[in-house]
Design a protein around this motif. Structure first.
Motif, mmCIF file in Angstrom:
data_model
loop_
_atom_site.group_PDB
_atom_site.id
_atom_site.type_symbol
_atom_site.label_atom_id
_atom_site.label_comp_id
_atom_site.label_asym_id
_atom_site.label_seq_id
_atom_site.Cartn_x
_atom_site.Cartn_y
_atom_site.Cartn_z
ATOM 1 N N GLN A 88 0.634 -1.075 0.249
ATOM 2 C CA GLN A 88 -0.082 0.291 0.581
ATOM 3 C C GLN A 88 1.113 0.911 -0.062
ATOM 4 N N LEU A 89 -0.015 2.133 -0.817
ATOM 5 C CA LEU A 89 1.014 3.149 -1.460
ATOM 6 C C LEU A 89 0.496 4.477 -1.465
ATOM 7 N N ASP A 90 1.227 5.577 -0.356
ATOM 8 C CA ASP A 90 0.398 7.023 -0.254
ATOM 9 C C ASP A 90 1.091 7.927 -0.580
ATOM 10 N N ALA A 91 0.842 9.218 -0.958
ATOM 11 C CA ALA A 91 1.196 9.853 -1.286
ATOM 12 C C ALA A 91 1.335 11.306 -1.331
ATOM 13 N N GLU A 92 2.028 11.855 -0.051
ATOM 14 C CA GLU A 92 1.480 13.632 0.519
ATOM 15 C C GLU A 92 1.825 14.481 -0.406
ATOM 16 N N PRO A 93 1.306 15.031 -1.310
ATOM 17 C CA PRO A 93 2.680 16.191 -1.683
ATOM 18 C C PRO A 93 1.758 17.864 -1.582
ATOM 19 N N LYS A 94 3.120 18.725 -0.980
ATOM 20 C CA LYS A 94 2.972 19.863 -0.070
ATOM 21 C C LYS A 94 1.951 20.807 -1.386
ATOM 22 N N HIS A 95 1.965 20.815 -2.507
ATOM 23 C CA HIS A 95 1.778 21.541 -3.652
ATOM 24 C C HIS A 95 1.624 20.243 -5.455
ATOM 25 N N MET A 96 0.815 20.738 -5.813
ATOM 26 C CA MET A 96 1.059 20.458 -7.056
ATOM 27 C C MET A 96 0.910 20.677 -8.332
ATOM 28 N N THR A 97 1.749 20.572 -9.666
ATOM 29 C CA THR A 97 1.382 21.514 -10.657
ATOM 30 C C THR A 97 0.570 20.536 -12.112
ATOM 31 N N TYR A 98 0.001 21.244 -13.265
ATOM 32 C CA TYR A 98 -0.501 20.502 -14.004
ATOM 33 C C TYR A 98 -0.062 20.952 -14.744
ATOM 34 N N LYS A 99 0.519 20.620 -16.593
ATOM 35 C CA LYS A 99 0.611 21.040 -17.889
ATOM 36 C C LYS A 99 -0.181 19.548 -18.607
ATOM 37 N N VAL A 100 -0.735 20.512 -19.022
ATOM 38 C CA VAL A 100 -1.778 19.203 -20.009
ATOM 39 C C VAL A 100 -2.068 19.720 -21.303
ATOM 40 N N GLU A 101 -1.323 18.962 -22.187
ATOM 41 C CA GLU A 101 -1.838 19.647 -23.280
ATOM 42 C C GLU A 101 -2.710 18.579 -24.741
ATOM 43 N N ASN A 102 -2.762 20.106 -25.106
ATOM 44 C CA ASN A 102 -3.596 19.449 -25.913
ATOM 45 C C ASN A 102 -5.642 19.129 -25.720
ATOM 46 N N PHE A 159 -9.303 19.722 -25.125
ATOM 47 C CA PHE A 159 -10.257 19.750 -26.429
ATOM 48 C C PHE A 159 -10.238 19.981 -27.516
ATOM 49 N N ASN A 160 -9.307 19.129 -28.277
ATOM 50 C CA ASN A 160 -8.974 19.134 -29.354
ATOM 51 C C ASN A 160 -8.104 20.474 -29.860
ATOM 52 N N GLY A 161 -7.604 20.856 -29.390
ATOM 53 C CA GLY A 161 -6.344 21.589 -29.231
ATOM 54 C C GLY A 161 -6.983 23.583 -29.054
ATOM 55 N N ASP A 162 -7.767 23.824 -28.726
ATOM 56 C CA ASP A 162 -8.497 24.991 -28.367
ATOM 57 C C ASP A 162 -7.246 25.962 -27.008
ATOM 58 N N LYS A 163 -7.253 26.506 -27.833
ATOM 59 C CA LYS A 163 -5.648 27.632 -26.900
ATOM 60 C C LYS A 163 -6.473 27.713 -25.644
ATOM 61 N N THR A 164 -7.630 28.504 -26.066
ATOM 62 C CA THR A 164 -8.102 29.139 -24.651
ATOM 63 C C THR A 164 -9.286 28.201 -24.045
ATOM 64 N N LEU A 165 -9.441 27.352 -24.333
ATOM 65 C CA LEU A 165 -10.034 26.171 -23.472
ATOM 66 C C LEU A 165 -9.008 25.499 -22.491
ATOM 67 N N GLY A 166 -7.847 25.453 -23.355
ATOM 68 C CA GLY A 166 -6.544 24.559 -22.733
ATOM 69 C C GLY A 166 -6.196 25.459 -21.568
ATOM 70 N N ASP A 167 -5.647 26.558 -21.707
ATOM 71 C CA ASP A 167 -5.656 27.100 -20.817
ATOM 72 C C ASP A 167 -5.917 27.628 -19.868
ATOM 73 N N ASN A 168 -7.200 27.527 -20.124
ATOM 74 C CA ASN A 168 -7.830 27.889 -18.248
ATOM 75 C C ASN A 168 -8.456 26.758 -17.827
ATOM 76 N N MET A 169 -8.335 25.677 -18.470
ATOM 77 C CA MET A 169 -8.863 24.194 -18.357
ATOM 78 C C MET A 169 -6.991 24.307 -17.178
ATOM 79 N N ASN A 170 -5.727 24.398 -17.715
ATOM 80 C CA ASN A 170 -4.711 24.213 -16.747
ATOM 81 C C ASN A 170 -5.010 25.047 -15.707
ATOM 82 N N LEU A 171 -5.197 25.881 -15.840
ATOM 83 C CA LEU A 171 -4.987 27.315 -14.897
ATOM 84 C C LEU A 171 -6.063 26.549 -14.287
ATOM 85 N N PHE A 172 -6.759 26.150 -14.163
ATOM 86 C CA PHE A 172 -8.197 25.557 -12.680
ATOM 87 C C PHE A 172 -8.232 24.008 -12.316
#
Length: 141
Positions: A69-83, A85-98
């Motif tokens: 059994q394994l558990d991870a407890e991060p103090k912070h996380m960052t996400y960078k997810v490309e492409n 909503f079919n590459g829609d930059k505005t939607l993608g940037d806003n989702m990454n921000l969210f």
């Protein structure tokens, strides 16, 4: 050997980098896409709990693990997810921000699934390590 063993690691950064495919919801928002992603945990405490089982080999006792059994407890996380909503930059940037603004809520939602996946991967790694040398080289009872 057959009692509960515990390993605790303190890690500055733990990154999960690779291809993804997603079509669903994150918290309340729809998300869809496929491509490259980088999810990085910062200041992580990684705890592994497992039970050993003796394995006799070449006249020596080795340990295999079970019930990892394994558990991870991060103090912070960052996400960078490309492409997203079919590459829609505005939607993608806003989702990454969210994703980055709500990292903890998102992590709590996927924590169990992530822990199960990590348990399988790290269980195989630890079994590989313990298969190299007899138990007595690692631990004393």
């Amino acid at each position: 050997m057959t009692k509960k063993n515990q390993l605790i690691f303190k890690i500055d950064y733990l990154s999960l980098v690779g291809d993804y495919v997603i079509d669903g919801k994150i918290l309340i928002l729809p998300i869809k896409g496929n491509g490259q992603s980088n999810i990085t945990m910062v200041d992580v405490t990684l705890q592994m709990d497992f039970v050993g089982t003796p394995l006799e080999k070449d006249g020596e006792t080795y340990m295999t693990i079970k019930d990892m059994q394994l558990d991870a407890e991060p103090k912070h996380m960052t996400y960078k997810v490309e492409n997203l909503f079919n590459g829609d930059k505005t939607l993608g940037d806003n989702m990454n921000l969210f994703l980055n603004e709500n990292w903890n809520d998102i992590y709590q939602e996927v924590r169990t699934s992530l822990a199960e996946g990590f348990s399988e991967i790290y269980g195989d790694v630890i079994n590989d390590v313990f298969s190299k040398y007899p138990y007595e080289k690692f631990f004393t009872e």
